[in-house]
Design a protein around this motif. Structure first.
Motif, PDB file in Angstrom:
ATOM      1  N   LEU A 134       7.405   2.797  -2.875  1.00 36.08           N
ATOM      2  CA  LEU A 134       6.920   2.297  -1.326  1.00 36.08           C
ATOM      3  C   LEU A 134       7.495   1.149  -1.028  1.00 36.08           C
ATOM      4  O   LEU A 134       7.762   0.515   0.126  1.00 36.08           O
ATOM      5  N   LYS A 138       9.478   0.762   2.398  1.00 37.55           N
ATOM      6  CA  LYS A 138       8.441   0.175   3.516  1.00 37.55           C
ATOM      7  C   LYS A 138       8.134   1.283   4.649  1.00 37.55           C
ATOM      8  O   LYS A 138       8.507   0.977   5.800  1.00 37.55           O
ATOM      9  N   PRO A 139       7.643   2.331   4.228  1.00 36.65           N
ATOM     10  CA  PRO A 139       7.059   3.214   5.083  1.00 36.65           C
ATOM     11  C   PRO A 139       5.985   2.785   6.164  1.00 36.65           C
ATOM     12  O   PRO A 139       5.351   2.116   5.593  1.00 36.65           O
ATOM     13  N   ARG A 140       6.258   3.143   7.163  1.00 41.27           N
ATOM     14  CA  ARG A 140       4.871   2.678   8.171  1.00 41.27           C
ATOM     15  C   ARG A 140       3.616   3.919   8.110  1.00 41.27           C
ATOM     16  O   ARG A 140       2.656   3.473   8.853  1.00 41.27           O
ATOM     17  N   CYS A 164       1.550   0.129   2.828  1.00 35.25           N
ATOM     18  CA  CYS A 164       1.714   0.944   4.103  1.00 35.25           C
ATOM     19  C   CYS A 164       0.381   0.816   4.910  1.00 35.25           C
ATOM     20  O   CYS A 164      -0.637   1.081   4.176  1.00 35.25           O
ATOM     21  N   TRP A 167      -1.985   6.046   6.413  1.00 29.66           N
ATOM     22  CA  TRP A 167      -1.911   7.191   5.342  1.00 29.66           C
ATOM     23  C   TRP A 167      -2.738   8.149   5.859  1.00 29.66           C
ATOM     24  O   TRP A 167      -3.991   8.132   6.403  1.00 29.66           O
TER      25      TRP A 167
END
Length: 595
Positions: A134, A138-140, A164, A167
């Motif tokens: 992660l 760098k997922p939004r 993040c 979720w």
């Protein structure tokens, strides 16, 4: 098979055998030649066009349920619109953490329709390895399935929020505290194609695919729509040649490129149907092939070995499979596997998640990793120092036909290097000034045999091949010899340091079939001396109950190399090669032995 080369007559015969599939081959070659990175085009656009052209054709089968192209496209559009409403824009990363199931596929398609990047997280990861994945992508938003709640819980809430901000939970029950519901968000979302889909250029990224992490923390390689389309053309249309009424069964995890890119692009390139398996099972494999009426499947080499290790059945050839695609099918089992299960065409291929070229066995030769029409080179390599050999003028030297060397692929406008999310890691894989000043070549890290006529044969990974008694030992060739010995179910070969000796000595970790009785060390040594040069015969044998593998069946050798042959540290039975064959090594402090 290891010394096989292809001559003119074999080449001509292969081309003639391919003649009935000429329309698909020409289509694949045409698409490879004409595709350009700056063109408008994407996976999402291709899917939308198929949904409009053949709305009622089956697109996906999962656990007895079938979705048509129109149904699946509409579902993916709902996810895309939901993500857009949550602030996801072009170039954003969106994590997907699920086991194989229809929802995973719909999420991936919905994400890429926005021009965002679907980050396929390994559902086996927990704690720090998952946090690392992660951190580097760098997922939004991360969309995780109910089967992955344990993975979600393995990261403490404060760090989870830092890694993040959103979720989303996918499941029938209520999600954990602090999560949103994917199903609630998509319930009333629009089913129309997002306008962004028609604006995406091929050079834009669509996936993050992680390396296996066999030697450390995984790296995230970048897959563009351009590479996805080239895979569809080269591996799918040129290599596998599916038809619109074909069904491809895929039991491999979708976070691996063999499933997500190779298999899915081959299906979409033909407007065919994918039958998705939740997990691979050697005992249920052929039953699932028959249940889904599959005419094709994808594989990893060890998957084929697992199937061969199953007891022979009268139903082994009672299926409709005519073509398969994958990589890592070893020459020592190729013909046995193809004959036992009666599979006409094996489209073995060679590439890697981060590699800019691919090879495919389009002409159905045995034991080859395939053919590539684009520029590559196999250069002389110093195994002991693990580096290509530079000549006096600084350039590298290509090996001759039948010889082995390091595979390099040229980085050009037609074959750009997408690399990793880490630019330093990408640059570390590039050799410059290889044949002339200013050129750039990707280092595959693989030792390859030049088989002639544009074909290659896989030999070994750099670091797996070792030097002993002044000779290079390819672990794959030793593993092949061990694989022919009755009683050895699986073998992993590696080099270990011996005090006072140069190079590394060969060692093999094997799984032994106990129904064959005790290991006859003299007979085992005699068989290996007959099959291998003296320097390649392993000095040590380790007998294990199971081999540790990654989710894509790659063996973990790092721990095996580190543990070596120290009898006071290794609880498994260890054998050393002596004058009378392999003899059980004695411990200073006895431990419980295997029954």
């Amino acid at each position: 098979m290891a010394s096989q080369t292809i001559n003119f007559f074999q080449w001509t015969g292969g081309v003639l055998r391919t003649a009935p599939a000429l329309p698909s081959v020409v289509k694949g070659l045409w698409n490879l030649v004409t595709l350009k990175p700056d063109q408008i085009g994407s996976l999402g656009l291709r899917y939308a066009e198929l949904a409009a052209r053949q709305p009622d054709a089956p697109a996906l089968i999962f656990e007895g349920r079938t979705w048509t192209y129109a149904q699946f496209n509409a579902w993916a559009n709902q996810i895309a619109h939901s993500l857009e409403a949550a602030g996801i824009r072009q170039g954003d990363s969106v994590g997907v953490l699920m086991e194989n199931r229809a929802e995973l596929m719909a999420c991936v398609l919905g994400i890429v329709k926005l021009g965002a990047i679907a980050t396929l997280l390994n559902n086996q990861q927990r704690g720090e390895p998952l946090a690392h994945s992660l951190r580097i992508t760098k997922p939004r938003v991360v969309i995780f399935g109910e089967e992955c709640v344990e993975a979600f819980d393995s990261i403490v809430p404060a760090l989870r929020a830092e890694l993040c901000p959103q979720w989303w939970f996918e499941g029938a029950s209520a999600g954990p505290a602090g999560t949103d519901s994917l199903r609630r968000r998509t319930l009333k979302a629009e089913t129309s194609n997002p306008p962004q889909t028609a604006q995406i250029k091929l050079r834009q990224p669509c996936f993050h695919i992680f390396t296996s992490g066999t030697t450390g923390m995984p790296k995230a390689s970048v897959m563009t729509h351009y590479r996805w389309h080239r895979c569809m053309a080269g591996l799918g249309q040129l290599g596998m040649r599916l038809k619109s009424d074909d069904v491809l069964y895929c039991p491999l995890p979708m976070y691996h490129n063999n499933a997500l890119t190779v298999s899915w692009s081959s299906v979409i390139g033909a407007g065919a149907c994918m039958a998705l398996g939740r997990k691979f099972s050697a005992t249920r494999f052929w039953d699932e092939i028959r249940a889904n009426k599959a005419t094709a499947f994808c594989y990893i080499g060890e998957l084929c070995r697992y199937l061969l290790n199953q007891p022979a059945k009268a139903t082994d050839q009672q299926h409709g499979v005519r073509t398969i695609i994958g990589n890592g099918l070893r020459p020592d089992i190729w013909e046995t596997f193809q004959t036992r299960f009666n599979i006409p065409h094996i489209a073995e291929f060679y590439t890697a998640s981060e590699c800019n070229l691919a090879f495919v066995n389009a002409f159905n030769f045995k034991g080859t990793a395939g053919y590539c029409p684009l520029p590559y080179a196999i250069v002389a390599f110093d195994v002991e120092n693990e580096t290509p050999i530079r000549q006096a003028d600084g350039t590298m030297r290509k090996v001759g036909k039948g010889e082995c060397g390091l595979l390099l692929t040229e980085i050009t406008d037609k074959a750009p290097l997408d690399g990793y999310t880490d630019s330093k890691a990408t640059e570390a894989k590039v050799f410059r000034h290889v044949f002339k000043k200013g050129d750039a070549w990707f280092n595959t890290g693989d030792l390859i045999r030049d088989m002639g006529f544009g074909h290659i044969g896989f030999v070994d990974r750099v670091g797996d091949t070792f030097r002993w008694k002044g000779e290079n030992v390819a672990t794959t060739e030793v593993e092949a010899a061990l694989g022919t010995i009755d009683g050895i179910e699986e073998a992993v070969v590696y080099g270990v340091e011996v005090p006072g000796a140069d190079g590394r000595a060969g060692m093999a970790a094997i799984r032994w079939d106990d129904s064959k009785g005790h290991i006859d060390g003299a007979a085992l040594a005699a068989a290996l001396h007959k099959a291998l040069p003296k320097y390649a015969v392993p000095l040590f044998i380790r007998v294990r109950e199971e081999h540790e593998v990654t989710a894509t069946f790659k063996h973990r050798k790092v721990e095996l190399k580190r543990e070596g042959f120290d009898v006071d540290k290794v609880e498994d039975d260890l054998y050393a090669l002596g004058e009378n064959g392999y003899e059980l090594m004695q411990r200073a402090h006895p431990v419980a032995r295997r029954a």
